[in-house]
Scaffold this motif. Sequence first.
Motif, PDB file in Angstrom:
ATOM      1  N   PRO A  90       0.929  -1.445  -0.492  1.00 14.90           N
ATOM      2  CA  PRO A  90       0.385  -0.254  -0.126  1.00 14.90           C
ATOM      3  C   PRO A  90       0.892   1.651   0.048  1.00 14.90           C
ATOM      4  O   PRO A  90       1.998   1.370   1.037  1.00 14.90           O
ATOM      5  CB  PRO A  90      -0.371   0.098   1.299  1.00 14.90           C
ATOM      6  CG  PRO A  90      -0.626  -1.026   1.992  1.00 14.90           C
ATOM      7  CD  PRO A  90       0.369  -2.522   1.092  1.00 14.90           C
ATOM      8  N   LEU A  91       0.342   2.305  -0.736  1.00  7.51           N
ATOM      9  CA  LEU A  91       1.191   3.179  -0.827  1.00  7.51           C
ATOM     10  C   LEU A  91       0.609   4.137  -0.559  1.00  7.51           C
ATOM     11  O   LEU A  91       0.886   5.787   0.195  1.00  7.51           O
ATOM     12  CB  LEU A  91       1.803   3.867  -2.529  1.00  7.51           C
ATOM     13  CG  LEU A  91       2.919   3.086  -3.150  1.00  7.51           C
ATOM     14  CD1 LEU A  91       3.234   3.037  -4.224  1.00  7.51           C
ATOM     15  CD2 LEU A  91       3.963   3.293  -2.333  1.00  7.51           C
ATOM     16  N   LEU A  92      -1.538   4.359  -0.580  1.00  9.56           N
ATOM     17  CA  LEU A  92      -1.829   6.251  -0.850  1.00  9.56           C
ATOM     18  C   LEU A  92      -3.129   5.959  -0.412  1.00  9.56           C
ATOM     19  O   LEU A  92      -3.337   5.308  -1.634  1.00  9.56           O
ATOM     20  CB  LEU A  92      -1.229   7.088  -1.827  1.00  9.56           C
ATOM     21  CG  LEU A  92      -1.354   8.446  -1.440  1.00  9.56           C
ATOM     22  CD1 LEU A  92      -0.826   9.780  -0.414  1.00  9.56           C
ATOM     23  CD2 LEU A  92      -1.369   9.191  -3.380  1.00  9.56           C
ATOM     24  N   ALA A  93      -3.690   7.136  -0.128  1.00 12.14           N
ATOM     25  CA  ALA A  93      -5.291   7.261  -0.129  1.00 12.14           C
ATOM     26  C   ALA A  93      -5.255   8.182  -0.407  1.00 12.14           C
ATOM     27  O   ALA A  93      -5.389   9.108  -0.043  1.00 12.14           O
ATOM     28  CB  ALA A  93      -5.820   7.144   1.175  1.00 12.14           C
ATOM     29  N   ASP A  94      -5.590   8.264  -2.158  1.00  8.51           N
ATOM     30  CA  ASP A  94      -5.978   9.863  -2.432  1.00  8.51           C
ATOM     31  C   ASP A  94      -7.557   9.690  -2.599  1.00  8.51           C
ATOM     32  O   ASP A  94      -7.761   9.048  -3.197  1.00  8.51           O
ATOM     33  CB  ASP A  94      -5.405   8.718  -4.018  1.00  8.51           C
ATOM     34  CG  ASP A  94      -5.190  10.689  -4.778  1.00  8.51           C
ATOM     35  OD1 ASP A  94      -4.859  11.710  -4.374  1.00  8.51           O
ATOM     36  OD2 ASP A  94      -5.366  10.186  -6.208  1.00  8.51           O
ATOM     37  N   PRO A  95      -7.324  11.237  -1.653  1.00 11.66           N
ATOM     38  CA  PRO A  95      -8.972  11.474  -1.648  1.00 11.66           C
ATOM     39  C   PRO A  95      -8.937  12.113  -3.443  1.00 11.66           C
ATOM     40  O   PRO A  95      -8.395  12.837  -4.209  1.00 11.66           O
ATOM     41  CB  PRO A  95      -9.046  12.886  -1.102  1.00 11.66           C
ATOM     42  CG  PRO A  95      -7.555  13.092  -0.282  1.00 11.66           C
ATOM     43  CD  PRO A  95      -6.345  12.297  -1.481  1.00 11.66           C
ATOM     44  N   LEU A  96     -10.291  11.969  -3.585  1.00 10.79           N
ATOM     45  CA  LEU A  96     -11.430  12.360  -4.192  1.00 10.79           C
ATOM     46  C   LEU A  96     -12.124  13.458  -4.238  1.00 10.79           C
ATOM     47  O   LEU A  96     -12.873  13.704  -3.256  1.00 10.79           O
ATOM     48  CB  LEU A  96     -12.369  11.199  -5.185  1.00 10.79           C
ATOM     49  CG  LEU A  96     -11.776  10.012  -5.280  1.00 10.79           C
ATOM     50  CD1 LEU A  96     -12.558   9.175  -5.831  1.00 10.79           C
ATOM     51  CD2 LEU A  96     -10.632   9.525  -5.832  1.00 10.79           C
ATOM     52  N   ASP A  97     -11.920  14.898  -5.025  1.00 12.67           N
ATOM     53  CA  ASP A  97     -12.549  16.156  -4.684  1.00 12.67           C
ATOM     54  C   ASP A  97     -13.522  16.355  -5.415  1.00 12.67           C
ATOM     55  O   ASP A  97     -13.620  16.106  -7.051  1.00 12.67           O
ATOM     56  CB  ASP A  97     -11.550  17.307  -4.503  1.00 12.67           C
ATOM     57  CG  ASP A  97     -10.542  16.678  -3.784  1.00 12.67           C
ATOM     58  OD1 ASP A  97     -10.730  16.491  -2.414  1.00 12.67           O
ATOM     59  OD2 ASP A  97      -8.826  17.455  -3.639  1.00 12.67           O
ATOM     60  N   ALA A  98     -13.775  17.123  -5.471  1.00 10.09           N
ATOM     61  CA  ALA A  98     -15.196  17.820  -6.095  1.00 10.09           C
ATOM     62  C   ALA A  98     -14.924  18.184  -7.651  1.00 10.09           C
ATOM     63  O   ALA A  98     -14.574  19.700  -6.817  1.00 10.09           O
ATOM     64  CB  ALA A  98     -16.683  17.874  -5.471  1.00 10.09           C
TER      65      ALA A  98
END
Length: 300
Positions: A166-174
């Motif tokens: 696991p490397l990163l939890a990449d947030p999703l923006d609107a």
Amino acid sequence: MADWEIRKLHILRTLRERGTVTATAEALRMTPSAVSQQLTNLSRQLGVDLLRAEGRRVRLTDAALLVLRHADAVFERLERAEAELAAYTRGEAGEVRVGAFPTAVPALVVPAVTALRAAHPGVTVRVREAEAREAYELLGGGDVDLALSLAAQAPSAVDPRFTRVPLLADPLDAALPRGHPLAAAEDLRLADLAAEPWIFGDGGPWADITRAACEAAGFRPHRGHAATGWTAILAMVEAGMGVALVPRMAAADRDGVAMRELRADRPVRHVVAAVRRGAGDAPAVRRVLAALRTAAAALA
């Protein structure tokens, strides 16, 4: 003792992964008849039936599955042997081929390569851009040494071929047009955009991620326009044609686009690295993984 041939075991293993003789032949750059002949010879050498015809397809027998359970361990040991030889003969030097999905290249791979050039100039990284699912196919086929992809597109975590990191939890923006009534709203939720026209592609991982995030927020997104490239998507948002979910790794400043963090129902996509099981012991691969972890931590 039976004559165990690595090449033939590799063909059998590829058939398990690809499902058909034709697909196996394409993956291994062989003819279908050559694949069938090699597997027939292996069956004769081991003294068991490995394949059973079902119409125009073939199915692996229980004996074949038993053989493959041991073959997976053999291939892992061979990968470890190659890794140890690399450490012995090259030390800190070596070449690592990396397959990475498009948005990961500028956000993670380039910073990692830049850091490696300064700290370990003997480690060479060859980058190959690939879609998320294709990166694993390249890894399984031996075309790259490390795959950077999305967890949603990855094989099972118990897949005997790979080790995932696991490397990163990449947030999703609107992404909203700057003049949209909700562009400055406090505590924006994904559900607040349920009635908007959405912009995403016809298929592929990003369409799946967008639909899944919206459905988790309680609605099915109405797609107003189809696009897959972030430049096109953000241009349409800027023109007031709809809204979109954009991974923070892919976000680019545009005067007419308001990027809003979704705090309450914050969707994320998980970015992972993967290597063939046992190959992560190679010093050069370890260096690249460490550099990618550092780049991911900085981005987070």
